[in-house]
Write a protein that holds these residues in place. Structure first.
Motif, PDB file in Angstrom:
ATOM      1  N   SER A 215       0.820  -1.208   0.000  1.00  0.00           N
ATOM      2  CA  SER A 215       0.000   0.000   0.000  1.00  0.00           C
ATOM      3  C   SER A 215       0.858   1.264   0.000  1.00  0.00           C
ATOM      4  CB  SER A 215      -0.894  -0.013   1.243  1.00  0.00           C
ATOM      5  OG  SER A 215      -1.635   1.167   1.328  1.00  0.00           O
ATOM      6  N   GLY A 216       0.524   2.199  -0.905  1.00  0.00           N
ATOM      7  CA  GLY A 216       1.228   3.472  -0.998  1.00  0.00           C
ATOM      8  C   GLY A 216       2.546   3.419  -1.753  1.00  0.00           C
ATOM      9  N   GLU A 217       2.953   2.260  -2.177  1.00  0.00           N
ATOM     10  CA  GLU A 217       4.242   2.088  -2.866  1.00  0.00           C
ATOM     11  C   GLU A 217       4.187   2.667  -4.281  1.00  0.00           C
ATOM     12  OE1 GLU A 217       8.130   1.022  -3.007  1.00  0.00           O
ATOM     13  OE2 GLU A 217       6.823   0.722  -1.290  1.00  0.00           O
ATOM     14  N   SER A 218       5.250   3.325  -4.693  1.00  0.00           N
ATOM     15  CA  SER A 218       5.363   3.841  -6.048  1.00  0.00           C
ATOM     16  C   SER A 218       5.888   2.732  -6.957  1.00  0.00           C
ATOM     17  CB  SER A 218       6.319   5.034  -6.072  1.00  0.00           C
ATOM     18  OG  SER A 218       6.475   5.493  -7.399  1.00  0.00           O
TER      19      SER A 218
ATOM     20  N   THR B 196       7.164   1.795 -10.853  1.00  0.00           N
ATOM     21  CA  THR B 196       7.678   2.367 -12.096  1.00  0.00           C
ATOM     22  C   THR B 196       7.644   1.311 -13.192  1.00  0.00           C
ATOM     23  OG1 THR B 196       9.151   3.803 -10.845  1.00  0.00           O
ATOM     24  CG2 THR B 196       9.633   3.528 -13.185  1.00  0.00           C
TER      25      THR B 196
ATOM     26  N   ARG C 248       4.648   5.998 -14.041  1.00  0.00           N
ATOM     27  CA  ARG C 248       4.620   5.707 -12.602  1.00  0.00           C
ATOM     28  C   ARG C 248       3.175   5.546 -12.145  1.00  0.00           C
ATOM     29  NH1 ARG C 248       9.742   6.283 -11.146  1.00  0.00           N
ATOM     30  NH2 ARG C 248      11.001   8.025 -11.820  1.00  0.00           N
ATOM     31  N   ALA C 249       2.994   4.683 -11.158  1.00  0.00           N
ATOM     32  CA  ALA C 249       1.690   4.464 -10.545  1.00  0.00           C
ATOM     33  C   ALA C 249       1.913   4.296  -9.046  1.00  0.00           C
ATOM     34  CB  ALA C 249       1.029   3.221 -11.132  1.00  0.00           C
ATOM     35  N   THR C 250       0.867   4.491  -8.264  1.00  0.00           N
ATOM     36  CA  THR C 250       0.947   4.325  -6.821  1.00  0.00           C
ATOM     37  C   THR C 250      -0.073   3.283  -6.381  1.00  0.00           C
ATOM     38  OG1 THR C 250       1.605   6.624  -6.567  1.00  0.00           O
ATOM     39  CG2 THR C 250       0.796   5.512  -4.596  1.00  0.00           C
ATOM     40  N   ALA C 251       0.363   2.361  -5.550  1.00  0.00           N
ATOM     41  CA  ALA C 251      -0.533   1.319  -5.054  1.00  0.00           C
ATOM     42  C   ALA C 251      -1.547   1.918  -4.078  1.00  0.00           C
ATOM     43  CB  ALA C 251       0.272   0.218  -4.371  1.00  0.00           C
TER      44      ALA C 251
ATOM     45  N   TRP D 163      -2.544  -1.418  -8.210  1.00  0.00           N
ATOM     46  CA  TRP D 163      -2.036  -0.285  -8.979  1.00  0.00           C
ATOM     47  C   TRP D 163      -2.334  -0.543 -10.454  1.00  0.00           C
ATOM     48  CZ3 TRP D 163       1.373  -1.552 -12.766  1.00  0.00           C
ATOM     49  CH2 TRP D 163       2.095  -2.738 -12.606  1.00  0.00           C
TER      50      TRP D 163
ATOM     51  N   THR E 102       9.758  -1.379  -8.050  1.00  0.00           N
ATOM     52  CA  THR E 102       9.337  -0.578  -6.909  1.00  0.00           C
ATOM     53  C   THR E 102      10.542  -0.427  -5.989  1.00  0.00           C
ATOM     54  OG1 THR E 102       7.785  -0.428  -5.064  1.00  0.00           O
ATOM     55  CG2 THR E 102       8.425  -2.625  -5.734  1.00  0.00           C
TER      56      THR E 102
END
Length: 136
Positions: A62-65, A67, A77-80, A86, A109
């Motif tokens: 959770s909240g992890e970026s 690539t 880029r996306a964020t969980a 994501w 990540t």
């Protein structure tokens, strides 16, 4: 009739078994354990992504970026989300010619030392079909 010999407890047991079978056999593992960094089972090397709207999805903490790097130079880029899901939308592409090699995609990540590498990814029309074949 044959139904007259069934007891309510037998019907309850059969229904319970059916529900457990559906939960265990039909729910993909990626939906049960959303915290690990991974992709759905259908996204692998040698896959075809929809040309006009290529989209990759997966799970990360959770909240992890996350690539996503494509070998043709694109980076997204996306964020969980809190659920760990994501999604990364790549730029639209033309369908890959059959004689053209696919691209490589690296998904990384910062908290997981090992990146996911997909090779030979091509773009085209993706059709999902299902059907019904009655038993005879």
């Amino acid at each position: 009739s044959a139904w007259a010999s069934f007891q309510p407890s037998m019907i309850h047991a059969a229904c319970t078994a059916l529900v457990w079978w559906v939960l265990v056999a039909c729910v993909p593992a990626e939906e049960v354990l959303p915290s690990a960094f991974r992709l759905p089972q259908h996204i692998t090397s040698h896959a075809v992504l929809q040309a006009e709207a290529p989209r990759l999805t997966g799970w990360a903490p959770s909240g992890e970026s996350v690539t996503v790097r494509v070998s043709d130079g694109e980076e997204v880029r996306a964020t969980a989300a809190a659920s760990g899901e994501w999604a990364a939308v790549l730029r639209p592409r033309k369908a890959t010619a059959s004689s053209t090699a696919g691209v490589n995609i690296t998904i990384a990540t910062s908290s997981v030392p090992t990146a996911i590498v997909l090779s030979d990814i091509v773009f085209g029309d993706v059709w999902v079909c299902s059907g019904y074949a009655p038993a005879v």
